[in-house]
Design a protein around this motif. Structure first.
Motif: not given
Length: 200
Positions: A47-48, A67-68, A70, A92-93, A110
């Motif tokens: 993330k980030d 931004t994600e 998970e 999930s990215h 994604q």
């Protein structure tokens, strides 16, 4: 017939507020997890993190921020049964373009990976805009598909996975081919019009 009413009421309350005893027993159902090798393909996207890609012809740079990121176990049911029959690991990215708004074809990316039902079935996709490329990560990990070295933008990568979609939409900015490595993640993508973006 008070018992069925009380039972139905209890089930309803459990679904809403878990006030009754847990309805679904998820402690003893099968757990299907990604192998450490498969999970490592998602490591380049914390993330980030920011990934930058440069077009050598124009000098333009595109930046994408994660931004994600998970990674979780997800319950899967069968038929009309509301309770899961097994849990599967899901990742999930999502990366959003930050250098400009972009258009629908290059605004977001994604990486999606799930172990589907058992460890012999793994689904993995990389999406860029409306393009979706299936990734044979399980085959790479079990050695049935080998990776080759490749040199992009003056840098040689020892083991590169390439993917091409046959279902991309029309338009010159639609991504049709991408390249990635396990350590660096996405390193290059090519648009139908011939524009190439290499990882900086």
């Amino acid at each position: 017939m008070r018992f069925p009413f009380v039972y139905i009421l209890c089930v309803g309350l459990a679904l809403v507020s878990s006030g009754c005893k847990k309805v679904c027993d998820t402690d003893d159902i099968p757990q299907y997890s990604l192998t450490p090798g498969l999970r490592a393909w998602t490591a380049p996207y914390p993330k980030d993190a920011v990934l930058r890609f440069r077009n050598a012809t124009t000098g333009y740079v595109r930046s994408y921020r994660v931004t994600e990121a998970e990674n979780k176990m997800d319950g899967v049911g069968a038929g009309v049964n509301p309770c899961p029959t097994y849990n599967q690991e899901f990742t999930s990215h999502i990366l959003q373009r930050t250098d400009s708004t972009g258009n629908s074809e290059n605004k977001s990316m994604q990486l999606y990976t799930v172990v589907a039902g058992n460890t012999t079935r793994v689904q993995s996709r990389f999406n860029i805009g409306n393009t979706s490329v299936s990734l044979p990560l399980k085959e790479v990990e079990d050695g049935t598909q080998s990776l080759s070295p490749a040199t992009f933008a003056g840098r040689t990568y020892p083991a590169v996975l390439g993917g091409t979609t046959s279902l991309a939409g029309s338009g010159s900015r639609v991504v049709v081919t991408l390249y990635m490595t396990k350590a660096e993640g996405l390193i290059r993508f090519e648009e139908r019009g011939g524009t190439v973006w290499d990882r900086q």
